[in-house]
Design a protein around this motif. Structure first.
Motif, mmCIF file in Angstrom:
data_model
loop_
_atom_site.group_PDB
_atom_site.id
_atom_site.type_symbol
_atom_site.label_atom_id
_atom_site.label_comp_id
_atom_site.label_asym_id
_atom_site.label_seq_id
_atom_site.Cartn_x
_atom_site.Cartn_y
_atom_site.Cartn_z
ATOM 1 N N MET A 123 0.850 -1.177 0.000
ATOM 2 C CA MET A 123 0.000 0.000 0.000
ATOM 3 C C MET A 123 0.898 1.244 0.000
ATOM 4 N N SER A 124 0.602 2.194 -0.843
ATOM 5 C CA SER A 124 1.429 3.393 -0.917
ATOM 6 C C SER A 124 1.060 4.361 0.202
ATOM 7 N N GLU A 125 1.994 5.273 0.504
ATOM 8 C CA GLU A 125 1.749 6.272 1.542
ATOM 9 C C GLU A 125 0.580 7.176 1.170
ATOM 10 N N THR A 126 0.375 7.431 -0.103
ATOM 11 C CA THR A 126 -0.692 8.334 -0.521
ATOM 12 C C THR A 126 -2.068 7.763 -0.242
ATOM 13 N N ALA A 127 -2.166 6.462 0.026
ATOM 14 C CA ALA A 127 -3.459 5.860 0.349
ATOM 15 C C ALA A 127 -4.014 6.434 1.658
ATOM 16 N N PHE A 128 -3.153 6.919 2.522
ATOM 17 C CA PHE A 128 -3.585 7.488 3.790
ATOM 18 C C PHE A 128 -3.891 8.979 3.689
ATOM 19 N N LEU A 129 -3.532 9.607 2.627
ATOM 20 C CA LEU A 129 -3.653 11.053 2.497
ATOM 21 C C LEU A 129 -5.065 11.575 2.720
ATOM 22 N N PRO A 130 -6.111 11.015 2.137
ATOM 23 C CA PRO A 130 -7.459 11.553 2.393
ATOM 24 C C PRO A 130 -7.844 11.505 3.874
ATOM 25 N N HIS A 131 -7.455 10.455 4.569
ATOM 26 C CA HIS A 131 -7.747 10.335 5.993
ATOM 27 C C HIS A 131 -7.011 11.416 6.793
ATOM 28 N N VAL A 132 -5.754 11.650 6.462
ATOM 29 C CA VAL A 132 -4.965 12.663 7.157
ATOM 30 C C VAL A 132 -5.524 14.052 6.859
ATOM 31 N N ILE A 133 -5.878 14.310 5.629
ATOM 32 C CA ILE A 133 -6.464 15.602 5.267
ATOM 33 C C ILE A 133 -7.759 15.828 6.035
ATOM 34 N N ALA A 134 -8.602 14.822 6.110
ATOM 35 C CA ALA A 134 -9.864 14.949 6.845
ATOM 36 C C ALA A 134 -9.606 15.227 8.326
ATOM 37 N N ALA A 135 -8.619 14.551 8.916
ATOM 38 C CA ALA A 135 -8.289 14.774 10.329
ATOM 39 C C ALA A 135 -7.799 16.194 10.550
ATOM 40 N N CYS A 136 -6.953 16.678 9.668
ATOM 41 C CA CYS A 136 -6.416 18.041 9.811
ATOM 42 C C CYS A 136 -7.502 19.094 9.615
ATOM 43 N N ASN A 194 -12.773 31.267 23.213
ATOM 44 C CA ASN A 194 -11.788 31.630 24.242
ATOM 45 C C ASN A 194 -10.870 32.724 23.704
ATOM 46 N N PRO A 195 -11.403 33.919 23.436
ATOM 47 C CA PRO A 195 -10.613 34.964 22.762
ATOM 48 C C PRO A 195 -9.442 35.504 23.582
ATOM 49 N N ASP A 196 -9.417 35.215 24.881
ATOM 50 C CA ASP A 196 -8.319 35.671 25.726
ATOM 51 C C ASP A 196 -7.128 34.717 25.695
ATOM 52 N N ARG A 197 -7.238 33.618 24.982
ATOM 53 C CA ARG A 197 -6.183 32.603 24.946
ATOM 54 C C ARG A 197 -5.403 32.650 23.634
ATOM 55 N N SER A 198 -4.114 32.315 23.726
ATOM 56 C CA SER A 198 -3.253 32.180 22.551
ATOM 57 C C SER A 198 -2.760 30.750 22.367
ATOM 58 N N HIS A 199 -2.901 29.918 23.403
ATOM 59 C CA HIS A 199 -2.411 28.539 23.373
ATOM 60 C C HIS A 199 -3.462 27.601 23.941
ATOM 61 N N ARG A 200 -3.442 26.367 23.448
ATOM 62 C CA ARG A 200 -4.268 25.313 24.027
ATOM 63 C C ARG A 200 -3.584 23.971 23.805
ATOM 64 N N ILE A 201 -3.928 23.002 24.635
ATOM 65 C CA ILE A 201 -3.473 21.620 24.468
ATOM 66 C C ILE A 201 -4.732 20.772 24.308
ATOM 67 N N ARG A 202 -4.721 19.892 23.320
ATOM 68 C CA ARG A 202 -5.864 19.008 23.111
ATOM 69 C C ARG A 202 -5.382 17.656 22.627
ATOM 70 N N ARG A 203 -6.245 16.649 22.771
ATOM 71 C CA ARG A 203 -5.951 15.343 22.189
ATOM 72 C C ARG A 203 -5.928 15.489 20.676
ATOM 73 N N ALA A 204 -5.048 14.762 20.063
ATOM 74 C CA ALA A 204 -4.959 14.769 18.600
ATOM 75 C C ALA A 204 -6.139 14.017 18.004
ATOM 76 N N PHE A 205 -6.584 14.483 16.854
ATOM 77 C CA PHE A 205 -7.590 13.752 16.093
ATOM 78 C C PHE A 205 -6.924 12.520 15.494
ATOM 79 N N PHE A 206 -7.666 11.430 15.354
ATOM 80 C CA PHE A 206 -7.106 10.229 14.744
ATOM 81 C C PHE A 206 -6.640 10.581 13.331
ATOM 82 N N GLY A 207 -5.378 10.302 13.026
ATOM 83 C CA GLY A 207 -4.802 10.614 11.730
ATOM 84 C C GLY A 207 -3.982 11.886 11.735
ATOM 85 N N GLU A 208 -4.099 12.680 12.801
ATOM 86 C CA GLU A 208 -3.363 13.947 12.879
ATOM 87 C C GLU A 208 -1.927 13.741 13.360
ATOM 88 N N THR A 209 -1.700 12.710 14.171
ATOM 89 C CA THR A 209 -0.359 12.401 14.678
ATOM 90 C C THR A 209 -0.030 10.945 14.359
#
Length: 114
Positions: free
Chosen positions: A1-14, A28-43
């Motif tokens: 399977m080529s790496e590009t096969a995962f591209l649509p999934h990664v694009i959707a996650a991003c 939260n307009p007073d904030r400049s930073h946040r920490i969150r769980r990654a979406f599946f496919g984002e990391t």
């Protein structure tokens, strides 16, 4: 399977992550930073670690993300601005070109506001 096969999934996650970050910073307009769980496919997936993202909003609608993996469980609370900013700095300091990229994004944002 080529790496590009995962591209649509990664694009959707991003795209989903970007929309979630946009909504969060709008609420939260007073904030400049946040920490969150990654979406599946984002990391990369790891069997023993959880994916997280530290997001820095450098200007309205312009965000930089730093990905990291950590041992479970998830942190017990929403990170404060100081906690999220501190982790973002640590990640950028550990990357040879991290701050250069952030600086370039900040400059692009400033030029777009003119």
């Amino acid at each position: 399977m080529s790496e590009t096969a995962f591209l649509p999934h990664v694009i959707a996650a991003c795209e989903a992550a970007s929309a979630a970050d946009r909504a969060w910073f709008k609420a939260n307009p007073d904030r400049s930073h946040r920490i969150r769980r990654a979406f599946f496919g984002e990391t990369p997936q790891h069997p023993d670690l959880l994916g997280f993202v530290v997001v820095r909003q450098v200007a309205l609608g312009v965000r930089v993300r730093a990905l990291y993996l950590r041992q479970p469980p998830s942190p017990p609370h929403e990170a404060t601005e100081d906690e999220a900013a501190s982790l973002f700095r640590k990640i950028m300091d550990s990357q040879p070109q991290g701050w250069g990229f952030v600086g370039a994004m900040e400059q692009i944002a400033r030029e777009g506001q003119r």
